[in-house]
Motif scaffolding. Structure first.
Motif, PDB file in Angstrom:
ATOM      1  N   ALA A  79      27.504  67.404  15.729  1.00  0.00           N
ATOM      2  CA  ALA A  79      27.979  66.201  15.047  1.00  0.00           C
ATOM      3  C   ALA A  79      27.483  64.949  15.753  1.00  0.00           C
ATOM      4  CB  ALA A  79      29.506  66.208  14.982  1.00  0.00           C
ATOM      5  N   LEU A 106      30.845  66.854   8.374  1.00  0.00           N
ATOM      6  CA  LEU A 106      31.129  67.420   9.683  1.00  0.00           C
ATOM      7  C   LEU A 106      31.567  66.336  10.649  1.00  0.00           C
ATOM      8  CD1 LEU A 106      31.136  69.708  11.693  1.00  0.00           C
ATOM      9  CD2 LEU A 106      28.691  69.340  12.071  1.00  0.00           C
ATOM     10  N   LYS A 107      30.834  65.188  10.633  1.00  0.00           N
ATOM     11  CA  LYS A 107      31.189  64.099  11.531  1.00  0.00           C
ATOM     12  C   LYS A 107      32.605  63.615  11.244  1.00  0.00           C
ATOM     13  CE  LYS A 107      29.741  59.922  10.827  1.00  0.00           C
ATOM     14  NZ  LYS A 107      28.906  58.706  10.694  1.00  0.00           N
TER      15      LYS A 107
END
Length: 343
Positions: A275, A2-3
């Motif tokens: 995130a 996700l990051k």
């Protein structure tokens, strides 16, 4: 993952935005009053991305500009309503007398992430809360929450039972009520003023989500963290547009902005803050801060302490003329069943 996806997405957006800015002269500049650090995800990721969406949707006729230090976060909604600024965002808890219904999203015990809760908040507000009039005078562009608020302290404790009597910075809203139930002496201050209070020993700790431990440098003054499985609460925010600004635009551009706001903007903000939480937690662990999971006894103690908060909110919300219990049940179902939307 996700990051990495957020970083890639934002980098592309930022590059495209800079290129477009040099090629097209905007007819209207949307001035957004903001706060927190320029490196915070709201200012570094969310607003630049939304700004690119707006620019694309209006074919370059509207571009955004971030304005810092415009006023205290609790004054920004009034400034938008008065037309002193075109748009702003703030924490609902800074204005508890005005915003009661948004506390629905902050109630503890919901097993769902920030993006899911943010989108559920938007949908339920649209379906159940419009007649309450809490947003009269402004146009709501997005609603979102930060990730789970956790307990961060200057000095370690063996159990959250030992929080009783300690001075803890609370942001307002549900976090203040949770502080009372845990027996803390609540110290109210906006997030951008809390570091100074902690460094001077005015407060013994802070209830805060993980991302601010890095961006706000709170890891320097509260190096001990206790994590509850779903946190203490999730803080609720709104992004607001001035009706005066919107009235300057063509109907085509007004509708274009609305198409890239609402549910989509709410999802973007929730996703970005989630995130940022991951980054913040990794950072404080790498820097040597001690992060411990709450014991089973602490979890049970917390659950007992917050019993009845749902009922209290329902009673207060009903006084705003809404079917609060139905809305709360629908909200939790939406959040728990949420499927990520494409941005």
């Amino acid at each position: 993952m996700l990051k990495k996806a957020m970083m890639t997405f934002t980098a592309g957006i930022t590059a495209g935005w800079m290129f477009a800015g040099s090629a097209i002269a905007a007819e209207h500049e949307l001035r957004i009053a903001t706060w927190l650090s320029p490196t915070h995800t709201m200012n570094q990721d969310v607003f630049p991305t939304w700004g690119q969406w707006i620019e694309d949707a209006t074919e370059g006729r509207v571009k955004i500009k971030l304005e810092y230090d415009v006023g205290h976060p609790k004054s920004l909604v009034d400034m938008v309503e008065d037309g002193a600024i075109d748009a702003a965002w703030t924490f609902h808890g800074y204005l508890p007398g005005r915003f009661q219904l948004s506390q629905m999203t902050e109630l503890p015990g919901l097993d769902a992430g920030a993006e899911a809760v943010s989108v559920a908040h938007w949908r339920i507000n649209q379906q159940y809360f419009q007649k309450a009039g809490e947003y009269d005078g402004v146009e709501v562009a997005g609603l979102f929450v930060h990730g789970p608020g956790q307990i961060h302290l200057r000095n370690p404790i063996a159990s959250i039972r030992e929080l009783a009597g300690k001075k803890i910075r609370v942001g307002g809203g549900v976090s203040t009520e949770i502080g009372k139930r845990l027996g803390v002496t609540g110290v109210n201050a906006p997030a951008n003023k809390a570091y100074e209070m902690l460094s001077q020993g005015v407060a013994d700790g802070i209830f805060m989500q993980m991302d601010m431990m890095k961006v706000g440098r709170f890891k320097d003054v509260t190096p001990y963290t206790i994590k509850l499985p779903h946190g203490l609460y999730m803080g609720s925010f709104g992004i607001f547009l001035s009706p005066d600004f919107m009235a300057q635009l063509s109907e085509q551009d007004r509708e274009a902005i609305r198409r890239v706001s609402g549910e989509r903007l709410s999802a973007l903000a929730g996703r970005a803050w989630a995130a940022a939480d991951d980054v913040g937690e990794q950072d404080i662990i790498a820097s040597g801060s001690k992060v411990v999971n709450a014991s089973d006894d602490d979890v049970a103690f917390f659950q007992q302490a917050v019993k009845g908060m749902d009922d209290d909110w329902v009673k207060a919300a009903n006084r705003r003329g809404v079917d609060a219990k139905t809305a709360l049940n629908a909200f939790r179902q939406e959040a728990r069943n949420y499927q990520p939307i494409e941005l």
